[in-house]
Design a protein around this motif. Structure first.
Motif, PDB file in Angstrom:
ATOM      1  N   PHE A 198     -31.309  16.505  29.686  1.00  5.42           N
ATOM      2  CA  PHE A 198     -32.543  16.957  30.121  1.00  5.42           C
ATOM      3  C   PHE A 198     -32.948  17.957  29.087  1.00  5.42           C
ATOM      4  O   PHE A 198     -32.241  19.228  28.996  1.00  5.42           O
ATOM      5  N   ALA A 199     -34.013  17.837  28.317  1.00  7.98           N
ATOM      6  CA  ALA A 199     -34.910  16.594  28.250  1.00  7.98           C
ATOM      7  C   ALA A 199     -35.402  16.268  27.048  1.00  7.98           C
ATOM      8  O   ALA A 199     -34.931  16.884  25.978  1.00  7.98           O
ATOM      9  N   LEU A 200     -36.102  15.290  26.646  1.00  9.07           N
ATOM     10  CA  LEU A 200     -36.425  14.633  25.355  1.00  9.07           C
ATOM     11  C   LEU A 200     -37.267  15.571  24.673  1.00  9.07           C
ATOM     12  O   LEU A 200     -37.059  15.959  23.715  1.00  9.07           O
ATOM     13  N   ARG A 201     -38.416  16.086  25.524  1.00  7.14           N
ATOM     14  CA  ARG A 201     -39.262  17.020  24.886  1.00  7.14           C
ATOM     15  C   ARG A 201     -39.735  18.095  25.458  1.00  7.14           C
ATOM     16  O   ARG A 201     -39.476  18.308  26.688  1.00  7.14           O
ATOM     17  N   ASP A 202     -40.334  19.112  25.115  1.00  8.14           N
ATOM     18  CA  ASP A 202     -40.520  20.456  25.647  1.00  8.14           C
ATOM     19  C   ASP A 202     -41.783  19.936  26.641  1.00  8.14           C
ATOM     20  O   ASP A 202     -42.523  19.078  26.160  1.00  8.14           O
ATOM     21  N   ALA A 203     -41.961  20.799  27.750  1.00  7.06           N
ATOM     22  CA  ALA A 203     -43.178  20.769  28.496  1.00  7.06           C
ATOM     23  C   ALA A 203     -44.297  21.132  27.782  1.00  7.06           C
ATOM     24  O   ALA A 203     -45.389  20.707  27.825  1.00  7.06           O
ATOM     25  N   ASP A 204     -44.159  22.429  27.253  1.00  7.85           N
ATOM     26  CA  ASP A 204     -45.132  22.988  26.293  1.00  7.85           C
ATOM     27  C   ASP A 204     -44.357  24.151  25.709  1.00  7.85           C
ATOM     28  O   ASP A 204     -44.050  24.949  25.884  1.00  7.85           O
ATOM     29  N   SER A 205     -44.396  23.593  24.210  1.00  7.16           N
ATOM     30  CA  SER A 205     -43.800  24.509  23.140  1.00  7.16           C
ATOM     31  C   SER A 205     -44.196  25.907  22.863  1.00  7.16           C
ATOM     32  O   SER A 205     -43.596  26.841  22.134  1.00  7.16           O
TER      33      SER A 205
END
Length: 322
Positions: free
Chosen positions: A280-287
């Motif tokens: 968890f997880a592939l990408r940031d929610a908001d970098s």
């Protein structure tokens, strides 16, 4: 509980960006289906199986719900199947509509469904998680039985289980409640128990030695499962694990800590009968948001890679046993 060597170890990932926090859900850029597909293809490489984890919330009265990521079936390929989590987020005590929702979902996804997880962290009392809802433990027990009945009716190979977070309360109320609700049909239907854990994130670990704290936590979780009357031979899956970046948590540190954790889990897989690991997880929610919950990704929110992305690709290729 020493066991014979496992024949396979399955990796996977949650490919979305949205995550739950102690206050609700994160916000941020929308998912890109093409970027997700590209990243999944790279991570899986040539390994024979890889899981894509997705979540579908159940609301009261079967109100319209949307999976995260959107349309998860688009990421299911011949050797890449779904681990679908059905979240119970309702105040209903009557389980008939919930069980109909479970059966409908199984019919919808069919053979693309490798795993079905019934409820999400039903022992965690946070607004974004199922333990916040009074009847979630009942939904867990009855939902697993209903799911297995539908899976067998359709002749599918889908396995069914539930997950929980580490329980540091000595009273173990959650596990004892599961034991009080459980029936022989529940124990017969249960294929695995999942552990969501985030070492050195919410409870920092002093020093560089992660092995002792991690193996101790998994041993505690194994003992907790026994409190619920669940057999010691039930497979354990790591259903969520991550280590976020932050203004004082570097990408180099993320890659190093995740690799340590994964290798520890894999090294002790026979002792604890661990068969699956999902990141968890592939990408940031908001970098751009300097908050732990927003930067769990091994990609940034624009899908550019952090160092941990290449680390995970390599470790999947190395540790998946054909």
């Amino acid at each position: 509980m020493k066991r014979t060597p496992s024949h396979s170890f399955t990796f996977g990932i949650y490919p979305g960006g949205m995550s739950g926090t102690d206050k609700g859900l994160t916000t941020g850029p929308a998912d890109s289906a093409q970027a997700i597909e590209n990243a999944l293809r790279i991570l899986q490489g040539d390994v024979p199986s890889f899981l894509v984890r997705a979540y579908i919330p159940y609301k009261s009265g079967r109100a319209a719900v949307h999976p995260t990521p959107v349309q998860p079936s688009q990421y299911a390929k011949e050797n890449r199947l779904l681990d679908l989590v059905l979240c119970f987020q309702s105040d209903e005590e009557d389980m008939s509509t919930w069980k109909a929702f479970i059966r409908d979902t199984i019919r919808k996804y069919g053979a693309r469904l490798a795993k079905l997880q019934v409820t999400e962290e039903a022992n965690a009392n946070l607004p974004s998680l199922d333990g916040f809802y009074k009847h979630s433990r009942k939904a867990l027990v009855e939902g697993i039985v209903a799911a297995k009945e539908e899976i067998q009716t359709l002749g599918l190979q889908t396995i069914v289980g539930f997950n929980a977070t580490p329980d540091f309360n000595p009273e173990k109320k959650f596990w004892l409640e599961i034991a009080s609700l459980a029936t022989p049909a529940f124990y017969d239907a249960l294929d695995y128990v999942g552990l969501d854990f985030f070492p050195d994130v919410f409870r920092p670990i002093a020093g560089e030695d992660l092995e002792g704290p991690i193996t101790g936590l998994i041993a505690m979780f194994r003992a907790d499962i026994g409190q619920a009357g669940i057999r010691s031979t039930i497979p354990l899956h790591i259903t969520e694990n991550g280590w976020p970046t932050h203004h004082d948590r570097t990408e180099q540190r993320q890659a190093a800590q995740l690799e340590k954790i994964i290798r520890i889990v894999h090294r002790h897989r026979e002792t604890f009968h661990i068969t699956h690991y999902e990141l968890f997880a592939l990408r940031d929610a908001d970098s751009n948001v300097q908050d732990l919950f927003y930067q769990f990704g091994i990609l940034r929110d624009d899908y550019s890679p952090k160092l941990a992305f290449e680390m995970y690709r390599k470790i999947v290729a190395e540790l998946t046993i054909a």
